[in-house]
Design an enzyme around this catalytic site. Structure first.
Site, PDB file in Angstrom:
ATOM      1  N   ARG A  42       0.855  -1.184   0.000  1.00 43.30           N
ATOM      2  CA  ARG A  42       0.000   0.000   0.000  1.00 43.30           C
ATOM      3  C   ARG A  42       0.894   1.238   0.000  1.00 43.30           C
ATOM      4  O   ARG A  42       1.642   1.471   0.955  1.00 43.30           O
ATOM      5  CB  ARG A  42      -0.901   0.020   1.242  1.00 43.30           C
ATOM      6  CG  ARG A  42      -1.810  -1.201   1.382  1.00 43.30           C
ATOM      7  CD  ARG A  42      -2.951  -1.136   0.406  1.00 43.30           C
ATOM      8  NE  ARG A  42      -3.920  -2.208   0.598  1.00 43.30           N
ATOM      9  CZ  ARG A  42      -4.098  -3.211  -0.250  1.00 43.30           C
ATOM     10  NH1 ARG A  42      -3.351  -3.285  -1.357  1.00 43.30           N
ATOM     11  NH2 ARG A  42      -4.997  -4.141  -0.017  1.00 43.30           N
ATOM     12  N   GLU A  43       0.833   2.013  -1.071  1.00 46.47           N
ATOM     13  CA  GLU A  43       1.590   3.262  -1.153  1.00 46.47           C
ATOM     14  C   GLU A  43       0.655   4.417  -0.836  1.00 46.47           C
ATOM     15  O   GLU A  43      -0.451   4.502  -1.391  1.00 46.47           O
ATOM     16  CB  GLU A  43       2.186   3.432  -2.550  1.00 46.47           C
ATOM     17  CG  GLU A  43       3.214   2.368  -2.897  1.00 46.47           C
ATOM     18  CD  GLU A  43       3.729   2.476  -4.323  1.00 46.47           C
ATOM     19  OE1 GLU A  43       4.619   1.687  -4.672  1.00 46.47           O
ATOM     20  OE2 GLU A  43       3.245   3.349  -5.068  1.00 46.47           O
ATOM     21  N   ARG A  69      -3.640  26.382  -8.270  1.00 46.21           N
ATOM     22  CA  ARG A  69      -3.165  25.102  -7.741  1.00 46.21           C
ATOM     23  C   ARG A  69      -2.374  24.391  -8.830  1.00 46.21           C
ATOM     24  O   ARG A  69      -2.925  23.988  -9.858  1.00 46.21           O
ATOM     25  CB  ARG A  69      -4.344  24.251  -7.278  1.00 46.21           C
ATOM     26  CG  ARG A  69      -5.068  24.822  -6.059  1.00 46.21           C
ATOM     27  CD  ARG A  69      -4.141  24.893  -4.861  1.00 46.21           C
ATOM     28  NE  ARG A  69      -4.858  25.189  -3.617  1.00 46.21           N
ATOM     29  CZ  ARG A  69      -4.277  25.241  -2.425  1.00 46.21           C
ATOM     30  NH1 ARG A  69      -2.955  25.032  -2.315  1.00 46.21           N
ATOM     31  NH2 ARG A  69      -4.996  25.513  -1.342  1.00 46.21           N
ATOM     32  N   ALA A  81      -7.952  27.501   4.228  1.00 48.18           N
ATOM     33  CA  ALA A  81      -7.490  26.257   4.839  1.00 48.18           C
ATOM     34  C   ALA A  81      -5.981  26.284   4.939  1.00 48.18           C
ATOM     35  O   ALA A  81      -5.313  27.101   4.308  1.00 48.18           O
ATOM     36  CB  ALA A  81      -7.956  25.045   4.025  1.00 48.18           C
ATOM     37  N   GLU A 101      -4.180  34.207   5.709  1.00 46.28           N
ATOM     38  CA  GLU A 101      -4.639  34.162   4.317  1.00 46.28           C
ATOM     39  C   GLU A 101      -5.648  35.246   3.970  1.00 46.28           C
ATOM     40  O   GLU A 101      -5.685  35.717   2.834  1.00 46.28           O
ATOM     41  CB  GLU A 101      -5.248  32.785   4.024  1.00 46.28           C
ATOM     42  CG  GLU A 101      -4.226  31.663   4.053  1.00 46.28           C
ATOM     43  CD  GLU A 101      -4.791  30.354   3.542  1.00 46.28           C
ATOM     44  OE1 GLU A 101      -6.003  30.285   3.258  1.00 46.28           O
ATOM     45  OE2 GLU A 101      -4.013  29.388   3.415  1.00 46.28           O
ATOM     46  N   GLU A 124      -4.488  12.104   5.317  1.00 38.94           N
ATOM     47  CA  GLU A 124      -4.830  13.477   5.680  1.00 38.94           C
ATOM     48  C   GLU A 124      -6.215  13.565   6.323  1.00 38.94           C
ATOM     49  O   GLU A 124      -7.185  12.962   5.851  1.00 38.94           O
ATOM     50  CB  GLU A 124      -4.805  14.381   4.449  1.00 38.94           C
ATOM     51  CG  GLU A 124      -5.165  15.837   4.771  1.00 38.94           C
ATOM     52  CD  GLU A 124      -5.195  16.727   3.548  1.00 38.94           C
ATOM     53  OE1 GLU A 124      -5.295  17.952   3.723  1.00 38.94           O
ATOM     54  OE2 GLU A 124      -5.110  16.206   2.425  1.00 38.94           O
ATOM     55  N   GLU A 143       5.652  33.638   2.242  1.00 37.15           N
ATOM     56  CA  GLU A 143       6.461  34.004   1.085  1.00 37.15           C
ATOM     57  C   GLU A 143       6.137  33.075  -0.081  1.00 37.15           C
ATOM     58  O   GLU A 143       6.093  31.848   0.080  1.00 37.15           O
ATOM     59  CB  GLU A 143       7.949  33.916   1.438  1.00 37.15           C
ATOM     60  CG  GLU A 143       8.866  34.385   0.320  1.00 37.15           C
ATOM     61  CD  GLU A 143      10.325  34.350   0.711  1.00 37.15           C
ATOM     62  OE1 GLU A 143      11.170  34.611  -0.171  1.00 37.15           O
ATOM     63  OE2 GLU A 143      10.620  34.062   1.896  1.00 37.15           O
ATOM     64  N   GLU A 145       3.261  32.957  -1.593  1.00 36.89           N
ATOM     65  CA  GLU A 145       1.832  32.624  -1.604  1.00 36.89           C
ATOM     66  C   GLU A 145       1.050  33.773  -2.226  1.00 36.89           C
ATOM     67  O   GLU A 145       1.193  34.922  -1.819  1.00 36.89           O
ATOM     68  CB  GLU A 145       1.352  32.368  -0.169  1.00 36.89           C
ATOM     69  CG  GLU A 145      -0.065  31.836  -0.068  1.00 36.89           C
ATOM     70  CD  GLU A 145      -0.450  31.477   1.350  1.00 36.89           C
ATOM     71  OE1 GLU A 145      -1.287  30.569   1.528  1.00 36.89           O
ATOM     72  OE2 GLU A 145       0.082  32.101   2.302  1.00 36.89           O
TER      73      GLU A 145
END
Length: 204
Positions: A42-43, A69, A81, A101, A124, A143, A145
């Site tokens: 399982r990776e 993105r 987020a 943000e 996650e 920096e 972003e």
């Protein structure tokens, strides 16, 4: 439905190989024993965890972002987020990310729940937070972003989810959560910005 006996489904970890240890992501390959006794690999991507914030203005509008993105090669509409720093509490991370943000601070917060966005290839977990009593200040972007902050009504956000203008998983779930809260079907427990965490926020 949660079963008390899932042993016929569970896999037993046997060994782990590190494939990549990057600045942000950690990729491993586990060897596991399957329920029938066979072995398989399982990776998956190990992730430090993250938060998402549904920021509500006094007029009912929602705070959103537009950000490029790279994996998608597109500008995406998203709820604010960000990932947890090592040892950081979920609420403190949510407060930090909202301020950095968007420039907003909130006087009240409510922990809504937890989202696992990519269960097939990552561990996650994203904590979902609601914030209200917002006041706008200066953003503190990292920096490198770049993102735009804007607001929309819950109805506009819901429409964008339907038309495909919003395809980000966490934002789709956030919109669903918001609609259920606004309809009074899902209750929130609000607390001040300095309130200590409760058990639900630290549950796996």
């Amino acid at each position: 439905m949660k079963s008390n006996d899932d042993q016929h489904l569970r896999e037993t970890p046997l060994a782990r190989t590190e494939l990549l240890k990057g600045h942000f992501l950690h990729v491993v390959r586990d060897t596991v024993r399957l329920p029938n006794g066979d072995e398989a690999t399982r990776e998956f991507v190990m992730h430090p965890g993250a938060v998402m914030i549904i920021g509500l203005l006094d007029d009912g509008r929602v705070v959103l972002e537009r950000q490029f993105r790279h994996p998608m090669q597109a500008v995406m509409i998203e709820l604010p987020a960000g990932k947890l720093d090592a040892g950081e509490e979920s609420l403190l991370c949510a407060q930090r990310e909202l301020l950095e943000e968007t420039g907003y601070r909130a006087t009240e917060w409510a922990f809504a729940g937890r989202l696992a966005p990519t269960i097939a290839y990552s561990d996650e977990l994203i904590d979902i937070w609601f914030a209200r009593g917002l006041t706008l200040g200066e953003r503190r972007l990292d920096e490198g972003e770049f993102l735009d902050v804007f607001t929309a009504t819950p109805a506009e956000l819901q429409a964008w989810c339907f038309t495909g203008e919003v395809i980000d998983c966490k934002t789709l779930i956030g919109s669903m959560w918001l609609q259920n809260v606004l309809r009074g079907e899902w209750a929130l427990s609000w607390r001040g910005a300095d309130a200590p965490p409760d058990a639900a926020e630290s549950a796996p």
